[in-house]
Enzyme design. Structure first.
Site, short mmCIF file in Angstrom:
data_model
loop_
_atom_site.label_atom_id
_atom_site.label_comp_id
_atom_site.label_asym_id
_atom_site.label_seq_id
_atom_site.Cartn_x
_atom_site.Cartn_y
_atom_site.Cartn_z
N LYS A 59 6.33 4.99 3.30
CA LYS A 59 6.60 3.59 2.99
C LYS A 59 8.08 3.28 3.18
O LYS A 59 8.46 2.31 3.85
CB LYS A 59 6.19 3.27 1.55
CG LYS A 59 6.36 1.80 1.17
CD LYS A 59 6.35 1.59 -0.32
CE LYS A 59 7.75 1.79 -0.87
NZ LYS A 59 7.90 1.33 -2.27
N ASP A 119 3.14 -1.07 -0.06
CA ASP A 119 3.58 -1.02 -1.45
C ASP A 119 2.44 -1.50 -2.35
O ASP A 119 1.31 -1.72 -1.89
CB ASP A 119 4.85 -1.85 -1.64
CG ASP A 119 4.61 -3.35 -1.56
OD1 ASP A 119 3.50 -3.76 -1.12
OD2 ASP A 119 5.50 -4.12 -1.94
#
Length: 342
Positions: A210, A228
């Site tokens: 991420k 997220d």
């Protein structure tokens, strides 16, 4: 035995069924005579049913109308129709891309909501954003970068001093180890520069896929999907995927969109998750993509009540960044206040 007696034995049983068959013929022949009676009674039943039905409608119709009017008054005038449950892959792709197009019109200024001036600052800020808000990170990093502007400076920092600066972000001891560790790795392995390859970034302390995609997409212009908590929540609500593992979500959503759309798609979805489609109480009645959402109705559907749930610029509140892009300000966005002032 005489011939006459034998004949009686033979003919007797044959004659007997013939006698039994006569009542059947009579019954069959009698059926047409009863038919007129049936014809007379058959129309009477529908007539009775019709009268009963009319009475039932006259009694129940007003209550249904009142109920429907009450339902409409509580929600919008015309509640959106959710997408079909058994959606084909082609239909899913079309709906997903249409949602992204709608979001791009709603948030033409969508951007990463972490303040940064270079790839190193973005990398550190993204690591610090775990388990806290971008706003809290933005309020903390000015002091950090003013004291440690380069990877070499942060690599040589006193951990206790860094911990004190990062305390407001939560988990500050672990985050201090990560940012000092990645700074040392950048200094020793990459000449103090942030690498522009995924396989290099994920080897740095505290950096996962991420974080790597945030840096690649926003510092190097290389497409990536940022999975997220907001992104995970919304793509499941929209039934783009049922996956729960971030890597599998990334793969599933990546298959629905061209690679060139990945970075901005992430910004659009995350912006919408923070402003309208909240975790606990989404503002369904104020959502522009409600007709495309299978989860419509999970949150507040009354338009006026839903407007009160809007956050950031949609609700007139400051955004996440202290120094947002000019396009955000031009659209009416409000900068976040520095730490300790709001």
């Amino acid at each position: 035995m005489s011939v006459e007696k034998a004949a009686k034995k033979v003919t007797g049983p044959v004659a007997e069924p013939a006698k039994r068959a006569e009542p059947v013929k009579k019954a069959a022949s009698a059926a047409p005579r009863k038919a007129p009676a049936t014809k007379k009674t058959t129309p009477a039943k529908p007539a009775t049913a019709k009268r009963t039905g009319t009475a039932a409608v006259s009694k129940t119709a007003p209550s249904k109308t009142v109920a429907s009017k009450a339902a409409v008054s509580k929600t919008t005038a015309a509640a959106p129709k959710p997408p079909p449950r058994n959606e084909s892959h082609t239909a899913l792709v079309r709906r997903a891309r249409r949602i992204d197009r709608e979001l791009s019109e709603i948030y033409p200024y969508a951007h990463p909501e972490l303040d940064f001036e270079n790839s190193f600052q973005l990398l550190v800020a993204t690591v610090l954003s775990a388990q806290t808000t971008d706003l809290r990170v933005n309020q903390t990093t000015p002091t950090l970068f003013a004291k440690y502007p380069t990877p070499e400076d942060l690599a040589a920092a006193n951990p206790e001093e860094v911990e004190e600066i990062l305390r407001p972000t939560g988990f500050f001891r672990a985050k201090t180890r990560s940012v000092i560790g990645l700074s040392k790795a950048l200094s020793e392995q990459f000449g103090g520069e942030v690498p522009g390859r995924l396989e290099d970034l994920v080897k740095l302390p505290g950096v996962g896929r991420k974080t790597a995609f945030v840096v690649l997409g926003n510092a190097f212009g290389r497409p990536g999907i940022t999975v997220d908590t907001h992104f995970q929540r919304l793509v499941r609500r929209w039934q783009w995927t049922a996956e729960t593992d971030p890597d599998r979500i990334e793969a599933a959503i990546g298959a629905l969109f061209p690679k060139s759309d990945w970075t901005m798609l992430s910004h659009h979805v995350i912006f919408h998750g923070r402003r309208i489609c909240h975790a606990r109480k989404p503002a369904c009645g104020a959502c522009p993509i409600a007709p495309l959402c299978p989860a419509y109705g999970e949150g507040e559907t009354d338009p006026e009540k839903a407007k009160k749930l809007l956050k950031y610029e949609k609700g007139g509140f400051p955004g996440q960044r202290l120094s947002p892009p000019q396009a955000y300000l031009d659209a009416g966005g409000i900068p976040a206040p520095p730490l300790g002032t709001g």
